[in-house]
Scaffold this active site. Structure first.
Site, short mmCIF file in Angstrom:
data_model
loop_
_atom_site.label_atom_id
_atom_site.label_comp_id
_atom_site.label_asym_id
_atom_site.label_seq_id
_atom_site.Cartn_x
_atom_site.Cartn_y
_atom_site.Cartn_z
N ARG A 1 0.85 -1.20 0.00
CA ARG A 1 0.00 0.00 0.00
C ARG A 1 0.89 1.24 0.00
O ARG A 1 1.69 1.43 0.91
CB ARG A 1 -0.91 0.04 1.23
N HIS B 1 -2.76 10.51 1.90
CA HIS B 1 -2.09 10.25 3.17
C HIS B 1 -1.45 11.58 3.63
O HIS B 1 -0.25 11.71 3.72
CB HIS B 1 -1.05 9.14 3.02
N GLU C 1 -6.41 7.25 7.56
CA GLU C 1 -6.64 7.83 8.88
C GLU C 1 -7.25 9.23 8.84
O GLU C 1 -6.63 10.19 9.33
CB GLU C 1 -5.35 7.84 9.70
N ASN D 1 -5.87 0.51 10.61
CA ASN D 1 -4.58 0.87 11.20
C ASN D 1 -4.75 0.88 12.71
O ASN D 1 -5.73 1.44 13.23
CB ASN D 1 -4.14 2.27 10.77
N TYR E 1 -2.32 0.85 16.54
CA TYR E 1 -1.04 0.76 17.25
C TYR E 1 -1.21 0.49 18.74
O TYR E 1 -0.46 -0.27 19.31
CB TYR E 1 -0.23 2.06 17.06
N GLU F 1 -1.90 -0.97 8.72
CA GLU F 1 -0.77 -0.42 9.47
C GLU F 1 -0.77 -1.03 10.86
O GLU F 1 -1.81 -1.06 11.53
CB GLU F 1 -0.86 1.11 9.65
C1 FCB Z 1 0.00 6.47 11.48
C2 FCB Z 1 0.23 7.14 10.14
C3 FCB Z 1 1.55 6.77 9.51
C4 FCB Z 1 2.65 6.71 10.54
C5 FCB Z 1 2.26 5.82 11.69
C6 FCB Z 1 3.32 5.66 12.72
O1 FCB Z 1 -0.90 7.20 12.22
O2 FCB Z 1 -0.78 6.77 9.23
O3 FCB Z 1 1.81 7.69 8.49
O4 FCB Z 1 3.01 7.97 10.93
O5 FCB Z 1 1.12 6.34 12.29
#
Ligand code: FCB
Length: 444
Positions: A78, A122, A168, A292, A294, A350
């Site tokens: 991607r 993006h 995002e 995405n 984290y 992500e």
């Molecule tokens: C996400 C973003 C990506 C990168 C990661 C760590 O929020 O989409 O561009 O910065 O975090």
């Protein structure tokens, strides 16, 4: 440890990147600046005054980067398109040389057996649009974004099978328009709400144009960042704050797009911004959802204009260099919840972690903490799949160490180390670990 056999043969393995974070070549062959060029050139906005002018120089080194993915056994990549590289003014006359770059990249990926997954946006809005008052706070951007989508669909639609409108939308609207820490640096709750609604409308308009201009087989989706919003304490006030944070950070850009209706909290905030017919215009049936994720986030009650504030993870929690809480169970629950709530096939587009590990004396990059993170987060994917969630692929963030927005080149998210002086690429231990996993699942 997870094992390649834990995932089906057709599970998609790959990596994600973003144009401004890796391409460099900021003024090459007719590219005009984006809001990120302007933001990073403004003293004090990005750590160490770092900019994306050169970044990983992917614009010139894409062949080497594609070969790294091929050698890892990845089947999807991607990437995002720099809007101001293909339309320097954001509208009007296209820049042929810019379009040629994405042609070459697409062909190189296909030649190496990797599916190109194209993301339209993006975060690098053409500066010309912003300066003309046609940025995300203006409703007039909606048809311009659809025209941009159509330009790429007509140019690359014969070869790109999977498309995403936004990366995002929740993050860039909040960070860039509400909190002022990302480009274009606005810190205004009304600007944030305007941006959210116009991004949602732009998604709907672009999804329809893509559907009209792409072959019937094209798969159209979008990429939210969904993260559980947890109350910092058990108090009622903090629970209410977490509900507001959930509305602002998750629901505001996802519910209208996937369900056709704003959640009640966001709807009240939006007021007269939402005109009759807008929710219908935002909603367009999609084929896939890119998730995405984290870490979870934490909210406490506040008397500010948001009604909540961001809190650090609980005392003693395991965190990464970004200060983000490592909590794979939260990922598993979010995957299950997302698949159930939005009823689309989910691809993780992500996930990953930042460190600052440099090559050792032997030249090897031993990023053991990343392997541990990926292993545990992929374990969460396995659990979510076992619980019935339709999760079909995992694209790591990121292929390369890159320009991490306002944090500059400090945090390293890549599975491939980049020496920013020489631009030399060195696959890290995590690259080899992921390659073994991707290879193990593949048919012999
Ligand atoms: C996400 C973003 C990506 C990168 C990661 C760590 O929020 O989409 O561009 O910065 O975090």
């Amino acid at each position: 440890m997870v094992n390649g056999k834990d995932f089906p043969e057709d599970f998609v393995w790959g990596a994600s990147t973003a144009s401004y974070q890796i391409e460099g070549a900021h003024a090459a062959n007719g590219r005009a600046p984006s809001i990120w060029d302007a933001f990073s050139a403004t003293p004090g906005k990005v750590k160490n005054g770092d900019t994306g002018n050169v970044a990983c120089d992917h614009y010139h080194r894409y062949r080497e980067d594609v070969a790294l993915m091929r050698d890892a056994g990845f089947s999807a990549y991607r990437f995002s398109v720099s809007w101001s590289r293909v339309l320097p003014e954001g509208r009007g006359k296209p820049n042929e040389a810019g379009l040629d770059f994405y042609d070459r990249l697409t062909d190189e990926l296909l030649k190496n057996g990797i599916e190109p997954w194209l993301c339209l946006y993006h975060w690098d809005l053409p500066l010309a649009l912003h300066e003309a008052g046609l940025g995300w706070t203006s409703r007039e951007i909606v048809p311009l974004f659809a025209d941009y989508a159509s330009l790429l669909a007509r140019r690359l639609g014969d070869r790109v099978p999977r498309w995403a409108t936004f990366n995002e939308p929740n993050m860039f609207t909040m960070l860039g328009y509400g909190a002022g820490v990302h480009a274009p640096g606005l810190r205004d709750r009304d600007a944030w709400l305007d941006a959210v609604h116009h991004v949602n409308l732009s998604h709907g308009a672009a999804a329809r144009r893509l559907r009209a201009d792409l072959p019937a087989s094209a798969l159209i989706g979008t990429v939210p960042n969904l993260q559980p919003a947890m109350p910092a304490t058990d108090s009622d006030a903090d629970r209410q704050a977490a509900a507001k944070m959930d509305a602002a950070m998750n629901r505001a850009t996802a519910d209208p797009v996937f369900l056709g209706k704003y959640d009640p909290i966001t709807r009240e905030w939006m007021g007269a911004r939402v005109r009759p017919g807008d929710e219908e215009a935002i909603y367009a049936p999609l084929d896939w959802l890119g998730l995405n994720h984290y870490s979870p986030t934490y909210a406490a009650a506040a008397t500010n204009r948001w009604g909540f504030r961001n809190m650090d993870p609980p005392e003693g929690a395991e965190t990464t260099l970004m200060g983000w809480h490592v909590k794979p169970e939260a990922f598993r629950d979010m995957l299950i919840d997302t698949a159930r709530r939005y009823r689309l096939p989910v691809y993780i587009t992500e996930n990953g972690m930042a460190d600052d590990v440099e090559p050792g004396a032997d030249g090897a990059v031993n990023d053991a903490a990343r392997i541990s993170y990926l292993d545990r987060y992929l374990g969460a994917v396995r659990e979510a799949r076992a619980a019935g969630a339709d999760i079909r692929g995992y694209l790591v963030w990121s292929l390369l160490d890159n320009f991490e927005w306002a944090m500059g080149y400090g945090p390293r998210f890549g599975i491939v180390h980049v020496d920013y002086a020489s631009l030399k690429r060195t696959p890290k231990a995590s690259y080899h670990w992921l390659a073994a996993l991707a290879g193990a699942g593949a048919p012999a």
